[in-house]
Write a protein that holds these residues in place. Sequence first.
Motif, PDB file in Angstrom:
ATOM      1  N   LEU A  86     -34.807  48.552 -25.794  1.00  0.00           N
ATOM      2  CA  LEU A  86     -36.009  48.752 -26.343  1.00  0.00           C
ATOM      3  C   LEU A  86     -37.394  48.436 -25.745  1.00  0.00           C
ATOM      4  O   LEU A  86     -38.617  48.659 -26.347  1.00  0.00           O
ATOM      5  N   LEU A 115     -23.156  45.995 -32.133  1.00  0.00           N
ATOM      6  CA  LEU A 115     -24.484  44.317 -32.660  1.00  0.00           C
ATOM      7  C   LEU A 115     -23.898  43.602 -34.004  1.00  0.00           C
ATOM      8  O   LEU A 115     -23.196  42.638 -33.776  1.00  0.00           O
ATOM      9  N   LYS A 116     -24.104  44.273 -34.713  1.00  0.00           N
ATOM     10  CA  LYS A 116     -23.877  43.672 -35.904  1.00  0.00           C
ATOM     11  C   LYS A 116     -22.409  44.149 -36.340  1.00  0.00           C
ATOM     12  O   LYS A 116     -21.564  42.962 -36.873  1.00  0.00           O
ATOM     13  N   THR A 172     -24.187  42.254 -25.597  1.00  0.00           N
ATOM     14  CA  THR A 172     -24.587  43.725 -25.825  1.00  0.00           C
ATOM     15  C   THR A 172     -26.004  43.332 -26.073  1.00  0.00           C
ATOM     16  O   THR A 172     -27.114  44.458 -26.820  1.00  0.00           O
ATOM     17  N   GLN A 173     -26.625  42.236 -26.684  1.00  0.00           N
ATOM     18  CA  GLN A 173     -28.544  41.772 -27.466  1.00  0.00           C
ATOM     19  C   GLN A 173     -29.125  42.170 -26.251  1.00  0.00           C
ATOM     20  O   GLN A 173     -29.921  42.701 -26.179  1.00  0.00           O
ATOM     21  N   GLU A 187     -27.680  48.816 -31.574  1.00  0.00           N
ATOM     22  CA  GLU A 187     -27.536  47.956 -32.685  1.00  0.00           C
ATOM     23  C   GLU A 187     -26.590  48.060 -33.894  1.00  0.00           C
ATOM     24  O   GLU A 187     -25.674  46.385 -34.409  1.00  0.00           O
ATOM     25  N   ASP A 188     -25.699  48.958 -33.874  1.00  0.00           N
ATOM     26  CA  ASP A 188     -24.209  49.272 -34.841  1.00  0.00           C
ATOM     27  C   ASP A 188     -23.839  48.471 -34.043  1.00  0.00           C
ATOM     28  O   ASP A 188     -22.651  46.998 -34.678  1.00  0.00           O
ATOM     29  N   LEU A 244     -29.353  45.135 -25.769  1.00  0.00           N
ATOM     30  CA  LEU A 244     -29.967  46.264 -26.484  1.00  0.00           C
ATOM     31  C   LEU A 244     -31.552  45.867 -26.518  1.00  0.00           C
ATOM     32  O   LEU A 244     -32.622  47.051 -26.215  1.00  0.00           O
ATOM     33  N   ASP A 245     -31.681  44.489 -26.092  1.00  0.00           N
ATOM     34  CA  ASP A 245     -33.443  43.699 -25.409  1.00  0.00           C
ATOM     35  C   ASP A 245     -33.967  45.302 -24.599  1.00  0.00           C
ATOM     36  O   ASP A 245     -34.999  45.744 -24.338  1.00  0.00           O
ATOM     37  N   SER A 279     -30.385  53.342 -28.451  1.00  0.00           N
ATOM     38  CA  SER A 279     -30.063  51.835 -29.056  1.00  0.00           C
ATOM     39  C   SER A 279     -30.128  51.949 -31.252  1.00  0.00           C
ATOM     40  O   SER A 279     -29.342  50.429 -30.845  1.00  0.00           O
ATOM     41  N   LYS A 280     -29.843  52.406 -31.864  1.00  0.00           N
ATOM     42  CA  LYS A 280     -29.250  52.397 -32.881  1.00  0.00           C
ATOM     43  C   LYS A 280     -27.581  52.301 -32.674  1.00  0.00           C
ATOM     44  O   LYS A 280     -26.764  51.477 -33.444  1.00  0.00           O
TER      45      LYS A 280
END
Length: 423
Positions: free
Chosen positions: A51, A94-95, A43-44, A91-92, A47-48, A87-88
């Motif tokens: 971004l 990933l958290k 996931t990271q 991020e959710d 996301l990278d 991306s949002k």
Amino acid sequence: MLQVPFIRENKETTIAGLKRRNFPQAEAIVEQVLDIDQQRRDTQKELDNVLARSNAKAKEIGALMKSGQKEAAEAAKTETADLKFISKGLEDDLKAIEQQLQDVLVTIPNLPHSSVPEGRSAEDNEVVLTHGDVPTLPADAQPHWELIKKYDIIDFELGVKITGAGFPVYKGKGARLQRALINFFLDEALAAGYFEIQPPIVINEESGFGTGQLPDKEGQMYYVKEEKLYLIPTAEVPITNLYRDVIVSEDQLPIKNVGYTPCFRREAGSWGAHVRGLNRLHQFDKVEVVQIRKPEESYQALEEMSLHVQSLLKKLELPYRVLRLCGGDMGFTSALTFDMEVYSAAQQRWLEVSSVSNFETYQANRLKLRYKTEGKTQLLHTLNGSALALPRILASILENNQTPEGIRIPAVLVPYCGFDTIS
């Protein structure tokens, strides 16, 4: 708390260590950690990438606007908005994955040091050494719960009246002897290079988590619901948490602190003769020593702490033995623990009076307790030990030193309490 990179790079070592602690489903929980970690990394990475595309598209919009290509710029803005939405969501995700990983990690105990013997219970602990001779008592010798009535120095019935079972009232020479022991232990620690701390005796949830009492030991701690605070089970908790979220300067090391506090433990489910009198209380006094060391020095420090506790027992003229705890009897956060036990001649059994433990990086990882060396930030090792817990020490002094004339006070304590006999 174990570090994910260590588990990832030492999968079989981690499983073997958990099995030595008799931890259930060791393979399953390690696989669970690795699966969640892989989701986190995937996931990271995604996301990278999103971004990076969003940043590139933002630069492209500026260039298009400068060149007068407004239609292309508007299309790029639409694509950028879509990327921000994606991306949002990532991020959710990933958290949520990171929280899931954290929830699993906090259920896994520390791995045992290579010297920890295998075993499931206290019967499997290894006796490292025994020191001193067991005293020969007169035929009419009594256990401490009878002696304290005879000499009117500790009153459990008054404690029940005021609070409840397990909260004794110390009276007269009993109170003075208690105070003498506290001052003796503190003075000995100061002479050994420790720095005295008087910490709060209630802690917040973050402090309980930092040293590993939460979420493992909620049932053993008294809780103040309105303020969401816990009464401390040991001074280790507030003293070690002085260094939570701290990067220690290398020239501050080693850190050696000592503190006296009352301690509070619910001891739910503790019944029977083995917990009679002072053998197990809900409130008791203890002097605690805490060290924070570089990893390469921590086992030398553990030996130093063990010898310090043994020196106290020798000066108190108490026969004792040192145990290396087996995998099944160690505390949740410990990598290696030595217990010190004194022999109670009246009860004819060994009583635990101290534990000294090395937690390696387990607590430091929770605390984010680090130091910088050669430009790199590393986790420190934390250690702690009872030096000493008073109730069973007091019980052993009373029982082992009873004579027809009264109870003899160890010579080292006489200057502190002002009398040499309880009669």
